[in-house]
Design a protein around this motif. Structure first.
Motif, PDB file in Angstrom:
ATOM      1  N   ASN A 162      82.509  52.648  35.267  1.00 53.17           N
ATOM      2  CA  ASN A 162      83.122  51.301  34.718  1.00 53.17           C
ATOM      3  C   ASN A 162      82.922  50.191  35.060  1.00 53.17           C
ATOM      4  O   ASN A 162      82.082  49.192  35.417  1.00 53.17           O
ATOM      5  CB  ASN A 162      84.481  51.915  33.440  1.00 53.17           C
ATOM      6  CG  ASN A 162      84.250  50.972  33.039  1.00 53.17           C
ATOM      7  OD1 ASN A 162      85.157  49.786  32.923  1.00 53.17           O
ATOM      8  ND2 ASN A 162      83.463  50.903  31.766  1.00 53.17           N
ATOM      9  N   ASN A 171      70.967  44.901  35.301  1.00 52.37           N
ATOM     10  CA  ASN A 171      71.565  44.732  34.457  1.00 52.37           C
ATOM     11  C   ASN A 171      70.961  46.455  33.438  1.00 52.37           C
ATOM     12  O   ASN A 171      71.326  47.566  33.337  1.00 52.37           O
ATOM     13  CB  ASN A 171      71.454  44.279  32.919  1.00 52.37           C
ATOM     14  CG  ASN A 171      71.515  44.548  31.382  1.00 52.37           C
ATOM     15  OD1 ASN A 171      72.738  44.638  31.545  1.00 52.37           O
ATOM     16  ND2 ASN A 171      70.370  44.051  30.410  1.00 52.37           N
ATOM     17  N   ARG A 172      69.790  45.696  33.559  1.00 52.89           N
ATOM     18  CA  ARG A 172      68.822  47.831  32.856  1.00 52.89           C
ATOM     19  C   ARG A 172      68.728  48.264  34.395  1.00 52.89           C
ATOM     20  O   ARG A 172      68.025  47.911  35.264  1.00 52.89           O
ATOM     21  CB  ARG A 172      67.574  47.567  32.405  1.00 52.89           C
ATOM     22  CG  ARG A 172      68.178  46.858  30.753  1.00 52.89           C
ATOM     23  CD  ARG A 172      66.883  46.761  30.048  1.00 52.89           C
ATOM     24  NE  ARG A 172      66.388  45.737  28.938  1.00 52.89           N
ATOM     25  CZ  ARG A 172      67.641  46.771  27.775  1.00 52.89           C
ATOM     26  NH1 ARG A 172      67.672  48.508  28.007  1.00 52.89           N
ATOM     27  NH2 ARG A 172      67.755  46.477  26.690  1.00 52.89           N
ATOM     28  N   LYS A 175      73.720  49.144  33.307  1.00 51.94           N
ATOM     29  CA  LYS A 175      74.744  48.578  32.319  1.00 51.94           C
ATOM     30  C   LYS A 175      74.603  48.269  30.844  1.00 51.94           C
ATOM     31  O   LYS A 175      74.793  48.768  30.158  1.00 51.94           O
ATOM     32  CB  LYS A 175      75.032  47.479  33.238  1.00 51.94           C
ATOM     33  CG  LYS A 175      75.698  46.783  34.078  1.00 51.94           C
ATOM     34  CD  LYS A 175      76.302  45.276  34.792  1.00 51.94           C
ATOM     35  CE  LYS A 175      75.441  44.423  35.232  1.00 51.94           C
ATOM     36  NZ  LYS A 175      76.180  43.873  35.490  1.00 51.94           N
ATOM     37  N   SER A 176      73.245  48.015  31.025  1.00 58.00           N
ATOM     38  CA  SER A 176      72.685  47.894  29.727  1.00 58.00           C
ATOM     39  C   SER A 176      73.652  48.479  27.977  1.00 58.00           C
ATOM     40  O   SER A 176      73.492  50.254  28.348  1.00 58.00           O
ATOM     41  CB  SER A 176      71.529  47.927  29.468  1.00 58.00           C
ATOM     42  OG  SER A 176      70.998  47.162  27.697  1.00 58.00           O
ATOM     43  N   GLY A 177      73.981  48.316  27.282  1.00 56.98           N
ATOM     44  CA  GLY A 177      74.726  49.018  25.938  1.00 56.98           C
ATOM     45  C   GLY A 177      75.957  49.831  26.499  1.00 56.98           C
ATOM     46  O   GLY A 177      75.938  50.978  25.883  1.00 56.98           O
ATOM     47  N   PHE A 178      76.564  49.628  27.823  1.00 54.50           N
ATOM     48  CA  PHE A 178      77.669  50.634  28.128  1.00 54.50           C
ATOM     49  C   PHE A 178      79.414  49.241  28.820  1.00 54.50           C
ATOM     50  O   PHE A 178      79.759  50.133  29.057  1.00 54.50           O
ATOM     51  CB  PHE A 178      77.567  51.081  29.876  1.00 54.50           C
ATOM     52  CG  PHE A 178      76.335  51.863  29.819  1.00 54.50           C
ATOM     53  CD1 PHE A 178      75.549  53.294  28.452  1.00 54.50           C
ATOM     54  CD2 PHE A 178      75.895  52.890  30.757  1.00 54.50           C
ATOM     55  CE1 PHE A 178      75.236  53.953  28.227  1.00 54.50           C
ATOM     56  CE2 PHE A 178      74.485  52.978  30.455  1.00 54.50           C
ATOM     57  CZ  PHE A 178      74.037  54.421  29.437  1.00 54.50           C
TER      58      PHE A 178
END
Length: 448
Positions: A162, A171-172, A175-178
């Motif tokens: 995290n 991001n992808r 990180k995306s969606g997390f």
């Protein structure tokens, strides 16, 4: 380059059917049992590896220019590491250092304190992964300074936990969606000579201005930077950038943290990439090549900073596992015995020699890096990042029996991370396959 003795023939061999029946069966099991987020790039399932070669379940031999993402620096089955692991495991496989200590943990800490830049008093703490080392470096910095903010950089990669997701720029897929992600992480520009055209001094002035404007030294615990950015594109900062940034940190009571997880342990032709400009970090994080393939990481730094965290506040059940520590001591000894940092420079010279003709292509923006950490950045006809070309080149090379990796925030960089024990013939063959793939795919895109 002087060759080593290898168990496996150091040549590529690809059967007509790839993947073969054994790997296909294994992949069906993977799809049924393993989370889909874990999607391997190689079509074959590895059963053996040595030197610069991976062997899959169907007998295909691939030239390995990835090294498990810069991990198997001394080879994937280095005899000295294998022996150290076996002897250590025969005595005991685990006893948490926080509960019942053992000598190999102390010996690794002593070696790290000796090898890392600077002649000041140092101490170390051992963990499991690179991300874990980065998180603990931030904990230590906050404990020492009493401040909370952390500065990271454009194109940075520091991990998938995290906190380190928040520190990572891309991001992808990371990180995306997390989210939501950790707070008090501030991103500022780094030095990217190909794209910004700035000198080191100019880039540092821009960075420092952003830090002072957006964060303020009075709030800043640490600056965390990769001396050569890894996943972001193997970006080598302009000369003078890192020393200026480190000096600003010293002048403002900010901890300067060098993330050497990918660039450390002789990969760039020195023990650590920071040494190229005589930068002495306050803290340095290491992992990957540290233990010959066993999971181990560390934070090493100034003793007064490392001791800011109180007893019991750092650690973890498996951190500094005794078998991993034995492997690290053996791997480091192999690096010293065979002077692999000089071999890394020989690898760089071979890469530059084989890829020199590619620099005439308009699609090849730059060949950059140091030692056995080298990369090609690829563009389209308009001079924009070309991830499609990059992916096609990597796929074509893989089909021919050469495993390489892509990287870059825009996905347009081919990166090379061969083991430092790869033979010259194997290396040149792999590079020639990649060069041919670039020439073929650039011609195909022009026709298309």
């Amino acid at each position: 380059m002087q060759d080593f003795t290898y168990r496996i023939p150091q040549t590529r061999h690809i059967n007509e059917q790839v993947p073969g029946t054994q790997s296909e069966a294994l992949d069906q099991r993977r799809q049924a049992a393993v989370a889909r987020a874990l999607a391997p790039g190689l079509p074959g399932y590895v059963v053996d590896a040595d030197g610069g070669i991976l062997v899959d379940a169907d007998g295909n031999r691939y030239i390995d220019l990835a090294s498990g993402i810069a991990v198997t620096t001394v080879g994937a089955s280095n005899p000295a590491v294998v022996q150290a692991v076996a002897e250590s495991a025969a005595r005991f496989t685990h006893t948490s250092f926080m509960v019942s200590p053992y000598e190999s943990y102390v010996a690794v800490a002593e070696k790290l304190n000796e090898l890392t830049p600077g002649d000041h008093d140092k101490k170390s703490a051992l963990f499991n992964s690179g991300a874990e080392a980065v998180e603990n470096a931030i904990k230590i910095s906050r404990a020492y300074t009493g401040k909370g903010a952390v500065v990271v950089f454009d194109n940075a990669y520091h991990g998938r936990t995290n906190l380190t997701m928040a520190m990572t720029a891309k991001n992808r897929p990371y990180k995306s969606g997390f989210g939501p992600l950790a707070a008090e992480i501030y991103r500022v520009p780094a030095s990217y000579p190909l794209r910004d055209g700035l000198s080191g001094a100019e880039a540092a002035a821009r960075t420092i201005s952003a830090i002072e404007t957006q964060v303020g030294a009075e709030n800043l615990a640490c600056v965390v930077i990769e001396p050569i950015q890894g996943e972001g594109g193997f970006i080598v900062p302009a000369e003078g950038f890192l020393p200026a940034l480190a000096q600003w940190c010293r002048d403002n009571d900010v901890v300067f943290v060098a993330d050497e997880i990918q660039s450390g342990f002789q990969r760039t032709g020195q023990w650590f990439a920071s040494e190229a400009e005589n930068v002495v970090p306050d803290l340095i994080t290491t992992a990957k090549g540290i233990a010959g393939g066993m999971p181990l990481s560390a934070v090493t730094g100034r003793a007064e900073i490392m001791d800011a965290a109180g007893p019991g506040s750092l650690g973890g059940t498996y951190g500094g596992n005794p078998v991993a520590c034995a492997a690290a001591l053996a791997a480091i000894d192999q690096m010293e015995t065979h002077n692999l940092k000089d071999r890394a420079l020989e690898i760089e010279a071979i890469i530059r020699d084989e890829f020199a003709p590619l620099l005439e292509l308009p699609e090849v923006a730059e060949l950059r890096g140091r030692g056995a950490m080298m990369a090609l950045e690829l563009l389209d006809a308009a001079g924009r990042p070309n991830p499609a070309l990059t992916a096609a080149v990597a796929q074509r090379a893989k089909a021919a029996g050469v495993l390489t990796l892509t990287c870059g925030t825009d996905g347009n960089v081919i990166r090379l991370l061969p083991a430092l024990v790869i033979s010259e013939d194997t290396l040149r063959d792999g590079l020639q396959v990649i060069a041919a793939a670039i020439e073929h795919e650039t011609a195909t895109q022009k026709v298309g």
